[in-house]
Enzyme design. Structure first.
Site, PDB file in Angstrom:
ATOM      1  N   ASP A   7      77.709   4.277  98.287  1.00  0.00           N
ATOM      2  CA  ASP A   7      76.760   5.218  97.700  1.00  0.00           C
ATOM      3  C   ASP A   7      76.658   6.396  98.659  1.00  0.00           C
ATOM      4  OD1 ASP A   7      74.726   6.361  96.126  1.00  0.00           O
ATOM      5  OD2 ASP A   7      73.141   5.265  97.161  1.00  0.00           O
ATOM      6  N   TYR A  39      74.231  13.589  97.173  1.00  0.00           N
ATOM      7  CA  TYR A  39      75.358  14.015  96.337  1.00  0.00           C
ATOM      8  C   TYR A  39      74.869  14.807  95.120  1.00  0.00           C
ATOM      9  CZ  TYR A  39      78.831  10.813  98.529  1.00  0.00           C
ATOM     10  OH  TYR A  39      79.688  10.173  99.369  1.00  0.00           O
ATOM     11  N   GLY A  40      73.671  14.500  94.688  1.00  0.00           N
ATOM     12  CA  GLY A  40      73.162  15.065  93.430  1.00  0.00           C
ATOM     13  C   GLY A  40      73.006  16.576  93.452  1.00  0.00           C
ATOM     14  N   CYS A  70      76.673   4.330  92.713  1.00  0.00           N
ATOM     15  CA  CYS A  70      76.105   5.675  92.661  1.00  0.00           C
ATOM     16  C   CYS A  70      76.481   6.278  91.306  1.00  0.00           C
ATOM     17  CB  CYS A  70      76.710   6.492  93.805  1.00  0.00           C
ATOM     18  SG  CYS A  70      76.243   8.228  93.806  1.00  0.00           S
ATOM     19  N   THR A 181      70.639   5.147  91.792  1.00  0.00           N
ATOM     20  CA  THR A 181      70.296   3.899  92.495  1.00  0.00           C
ATOM     21  C   THR A 181      69.163   4.096  93.513  1.00  0.00           C
ATOM     22  OG1 THR A 181      72.227   4.322  93.910  1.00  0.00           O
ATOM     23  CG2 THR A 181      72.483   2.693  92.157  1.00  0.00           C
TER      24      THR A 181
HETATM   25  N1  DGL Z   1      72.314   7.144  94.548  1.00  0.00           N
HETATM   26  C1  DGL Z   1      72.979   8.138  93.828  1.00  0.00           C
HETATM   27  C2  DGL Z   1      73.019   7.896  92.333  1.00  0.00           C
HETATM   28  O1  DGL Z   1      72.963   6.766  91.904  1.00  0.00           O
HETATM   29  C3  DGL Z   1      72.922   9.587  94.223  1.00  0.00           C
HETATM   30  C4  DGL Z   1      71.833  10.141  95.036  1.00  0.00           C
HETATM   31  C5  DGL Z   1      72.218  11.445  95.669  1.00  0.00           C
HETATM   32  O2  DGL Z   1      72.894  11.408  96.690  1.00  0.00           O
HETATM   33  O3  DGL Z   1      71.824  12.510  95.139  1.00  0.00           O
HETATM   34  O4  DGL Z   1      73.147   8.796  91.550  1.00  0.00           O
END
Ligand code: DGL
Length: 270
Positions: A7, A39-40, A70, A181
């Site tokens: 993730d 990441y979002g 993720c 998540t």
């Molecule tokens: N945990 C990630 C997901 O399920 C992303 C969170 C992130 O880094 O923005 O989308």
């Protein structure tokens, strides 16, 4: 069997926690990309680059299957990764289908990162399963920040939740789909806002069951009592943890991971 789970950060621990329950005999590697979280708020090209590097890293260390724990990375990278490598790659997507199938009439809210909400993968999913147009989408990127600083129940968290949801009439909703998540950690706060009747739907159980199917592994019966007893030793057992390519060895980091596993265990079935 050695299974790699990754993730952007600590959200994916919720999938690992579920795997501890269902697949207690397997070995795991958990990779949190702490240098690049969230990441979002990144571009799809950046996310694909990180996901590719992590996948190769885990395979070099012996992963025989990989779970992208993720939703964000799955939405931009799963197809490409499957082309690149020949071990099973499992992704995650917001659990809209069980939410639609398990409820009637009232509306369903899906919360996720901005990338997950923008990408075609979620649009295609809604097109297939949301026939009655009961689903609304909401990006809640700040919950990722709160989770990464281990802030799950503060006033700031409650205010953020309140301010984001206030544009909707909460009495019209019967289910909240946790499409990221990281959002698992805030289950008590959603209950506090929506009330006890709201159905909280995450993809963790389904993802691990699917993993077991794909790898032909036996699933352990869900026995809470037994798990409680073994809880202490199960946490961090059979698992190598990595933060952006570095194995986690420092006591303070291991303690942090344990606290997160304990929280996830406490709120697993609420
Ligand atoms: N945990 C990630 C997901 O399920 C992303 C969170 C992130 O880094 O923005 O989308």
């Amino acid at each position: 069997m050695k299974i790699g789970i990754f993730d952007s950060g600590i959200g994916g621990l919720s999938v690992l926690q579920e795997a501890f329950h269902q697949l207690p005999g397997q070995e795991f590697m958990f990779y949190a990309d702490t240098d690049h979280v969230p990441y979002g708020l990144k571009t799809p090209e950046q996310i694909l680059g990180y996901a590719t590097d992590i996948t190769h890293f885990l395979i070099e260390r012996g992963a025989q299957a990989i779970v992208i724990a993720c939703n964000t990375a799955t939405s931009v990278a799963v197809k490409e990764l499957r082309k690149q490598v020949d071990i099973p790659i499992l992704g995650m997507e917001p659990a809209v289908k069980p939410a639609v199938e398990g409820t009637e009439e009232k509306r369903i809210m899906v919360i996720a990162t901005p990338v997950t909400i923008r990408e075609d993968k979620l649009k295609d999913l809604l097109h297939r399963v949301d026939e009655d147009h009961r689903v609304d989408l909401l990006a809640m990127p700040r919950l990722v920040e709160f989770a990464e600083r281990e802030e799950f129940e503060s006033e700031a968290v409650e205010e953020y939740i309140q301010s984001q949801f206030s544009q909707f009439d909460k009495s019209r909703y019967c289910a909240l789909v946790l499409g990221c998540t990281h959002f698992n950690y805030f289950k008590p706060a959603y209950r506090k806002y929506f009330g006890e009747d709201i159905l909280l739907v995450d993809g963790n159980k389904g993802t691990v069951r699917h993993l077991a199917d794909v790898l032909n592994l036996d699933v352990a019966p869900d026995n809470e009592k037994q798990f409680e007893k073994e809880h202490n030793i199960l946490c961090l057992r059979n698992t190598e943890y990595f933060f952006s390519g570095k194995e986690v060895r420092e006591e303070k980091d291991l303690e942090h991971l344990k606290r997160l596993h304990f929280r996830l265990e406490e709120i697993r079935n609420i």
